[in-house]
Design an enzyme around this catalytic site. Structure first.
Site, short mmCIF file in Angstrom:
data_model
loop_
_atom_site.label_atom_id
_atom_site.label_comp_id
_atom_site.label_asym_id
_atom_site.label_seq_id
_atom_site.Cartn_x
_atom_site.Cartn_y
_atom_site.Cartn_z
N LYS A 270 -9.22 -0.32 -6.08
CA LYS A 270 -9.29 0.34 -4.77
C LYS A 270 -10.65 1.00 -4.55
O LYS A 270 -11.12 1.77 -5.38
CB LYS A 270 -8.17 1.40 -4.68
CG LYS A 270 -8.15 2.20 -3.38
CD LYS A 270 -7.72 1.37 -2.18
CE LYS A 270 -7.90 2.10 -0.85
NZ LYS A 270 -6.79 2.93 -0.48
N HIS B 137 1.51 5.41 -1.63
CA HIS B 137 1.15 6.60 -2.42
C HIS B 137 2.42 7.22 -2.97
O HIS B 137 3.31 7.60 -2.21
CB HIS B 137 0.43 7.62 -1.54
CG HIS B 137 -0.86 7.12 -1.00
ND1 HIS B 137 -2.06 7.27 -1.65
CD2 HIS B 137 -1.13 6.42 0.14
CE1 HIS B 137 -3.03 6.69 -0.94
NE2 HIS B 137 -2.49 6.17 0.15
N HIS C 8 -10.58 1.02 1.67
CA HIS C 8 -10.39 2.02 2.72
C HIS C 8 -11.61 1.90 3.63
O HIS C 8 -12.71 2.33 3.27
CB HIS C 8 -10.28 3.43 2.14
CG HIS C 8 -10.01 4.46 3.19
ND1 HIS C 8 -8.81 5.12 3.32
CD2 HIS C 8 -10.78 4.91 4.22
CE1 HIS C 8 -8.85 5.93 4.36
NE2 HIS C 8 -10.05 5.82 4.93
N ASP D 97 1.32 2.62 3.55
CA ASP D 97 0.49 3.82 3.36
C ASP D 97 1.35 5.09 3.44
O ASP D 97 0.87 6.15 3.86
CB ASP D 97 -0.66 3.88 4.38
CG ASP D 97 -1.80 4.80 3.92
OD1 ASP D 97 -1.80 5.20 2.75
OD2 ASP D 97 -2.67 5.10 4.75
N HIS E 283 0.87 -1.21 0.00
CA HIS E 283 0.00 0.00 0.00
C HIS E 283 0.89 1.24 0.00
O HIS E 283 1.49 1.58 1.02
CB HIS E 283 -0.91 0.01 1.24
CG HIS E 283 -1.91 1.12 1.23
ND1 HIS E 283 -3.26 0.90 1.38
CD2 HIS E 283 -1.78 2.46 1.08
CE1 HIS E 283 -3.91 2.05 1.33
NE2 HIS E 283 -3.01 3.02 1.15
N HIS F 133 -4.80 -0.77 5.80
CA HIS F 133 -4.34 0.01 6.96
C HIS F 133 -5.30 -0.06 8.15
O HIS F 133 -5.87 0.95 8.55
CB HIS F 133 -4.05 1.47 6.57
CG HIS F 133 -5.06 2.15 5.69
ND1 HIS F 133 -6.40 2.19 5.95
CD2 HIS F 133 -4.90 2.83 4.52
CE1 HIS F 133 -7.02 2.86 5.00
NE2 HIS F 133 -6.14 3.25 4.11
O1 DOR Z 1 -3.41 9.34 5.61
C1 DOR Z 1 -3.78 9.06 4.49
N1 DOR Z 1 -3.21 9.61 3.39
N2 DOR Z 1 -4.79 8.21 4.34
C2 DOR Z 1 -5.33 7.95 3.14
O2 DOR Z 1 -6.25 7.18 3.09
C3 DOR Z 1 -4.86 8.66 1.94
C4 DOR Z 1 -3.50 9.13 2.09
C5 DOR Z 1 -3.10 10.14 1.03
O3 DOR Z 1 -3.30 9.89 -0.15
O4 DOR Z 1 -2.55 11.18 1.41
ZN ZN Z 2 -3.49 5.00 1.50
#
Ligand code: DOR
Ligand code: ZN
Length: 346
Positions: free
Chosen positions: A99, A15, A136, A248, A13, A174
């Protein structure tokens, strides 16, 4: 124990953002992980296989020349996702999951699903074609306390979903609560698993308010009480293949975090595996790290386990106070503080 060697892990997971911001952070993950599941919550969101493949090409182009890092792509489920896109995803090697963001749950989730009934046929198709759904797991109603959003989601959304789609592979992303740990543990259906972040293993909600408000500890789902952290630690170190690593790691520009209405997300990639080692060491469970970090996720995704190795040494180092992030900066977890484990060349 001062040195551990384990199979090169995967981050299930992650970003990465896009453009110059992505180019600034991707190497932090590639230094350590063999593969990562790349989240699709860009603006605009990655809703088609063609968009996912183009995004993957941009990520690969930004990697260091000697990198073997393999980005695994996901589609962002919307009320309007066509069935044909699911079939196309199943036929592609690079797009491995879909997702589900409840609309309004988190960063760039405004394109998410407003009501599961609207995507019922898509879910049926995913079940038929065995394409995993990444969830999520938070309800979004304003009337629900932010600390209860995951717990309520299990009862009102996740449980009915699994009843209706018993053969759909689902990853509860998460997880942050004892209720989620208990739910996943008790589930006899082998098609449910969960990822756990390093920051939820290491911090509780007091860390949001230590000496003042701490925007860099704000993430979603939000940090919970210590009892929940303990439950997560127990699950992650249990040796159960239902729980595996997903950082995450979610970088945001410093200015987007340090403001009157700051974004959710903690940037952990520069020390991700090292932080998991610290958490596992807290409960004398370093011997359980390899299964959690390197085996169970690959098995659940039906992908081969990695064959390379990585080594960590107990060798404290100082996390930089900030990193470049496009035309701005990103503040990492533990900025300017000590990290006790360090990855060493193998
Ligand atoms: O803390 C988070 N940041 N939770 C999420 O679900 C998305 C993520 C983000 O893309 O910044
Ligand atoms: Zn995330």
């Amino acid at each position: 124990m001062h040195r551990i060697t384990l199979t090169r892990p995967d981050d299930w997971h992650l970003h990465l953002r896009d453009g110059i911001a992505m180019a600034a952070v991707v190497a932090a993950t590639a230094r350590c992980f063999r593969r990562a599941i790349i989240m699709p919550n860009l603006i605009p969101p990655i809703t088609t296989v063609d968009q996912a493949l183009a995004y993957r090409t941009r990520i690969c182009a930004a990697l260091p020349a000697d990198s073997h890092f393999n980005p695994l792509m996901t589609l962002y489920l919307t009320d309007n996702t066509p069935i044909s896109e699911i079939i196309k995803a199943k036929d592609s090697q690079e797009v491995v999951a879909v997702k589900y963001y409840p609309a309004g749950a988190t960063t760039h989730s405004e394109f998410g699903v407003t009501d599961l009934r609207r995507v019922w046929q898509v879910l049926e198709t995913m079940q038929t074609y065995d394409l995993p759904l990444l969830i999520h797991g938070e309800v979004t109603a304003n009337s629900i306390d932010v600390f209860d959003r995951e717990k309520i989601f299990i009862e009102y959304v996740l449980d009915p979903l699994l009843e209706n789609f018993p053969s759909l592979r689902v990853i509860f992303e998460h997880i942050t609560t004892q209720e989620a740990v208990e739910y996943v543990t008790a589930m006899t259906n082998k098609n449910l698993a969960a990822t756990i972040t390093a920051h939820h293993l290491l911090m509780n909600r007091n860390d949001l308010f230590k000496g003042g408000i701490r925007p860099h500890h704000y993430c979603l789902p939000i940090l919970k009480r210590e009892a929940h952290r303990q439950a997560l630690l127990k699950a992650a170190t249990s040796g159960s293949p239902k729980f595996f690593l997903g950082t995450d790691s979610a970088p945001h520009a410093q200015t987007a975090k340090e403001t009157a209405c700051g974004c959710a997300g903690i940037y952990t990639a520069p020390a991700a595996l090292e932080l998991y080692a610290e958490a596992f060491e807290q409960v004398q469970a370093l011997d359980k790290l390899e299964g959690f970090a390197s085996f169970y996720g690959a098995d659940f995704y039906h992908l081969p386990r990695s064959t390379e190795m990585v080594t960590l040494e107990k060798h404290p180092w100082q996390m930089p106070t900030h990193f470049p992030f496009g035309d701005s900066h990103v503040i990492p977890i533990r900025a300017g503080e000590t990290i006790s484990w360090q990855q060493v060349p193998h």
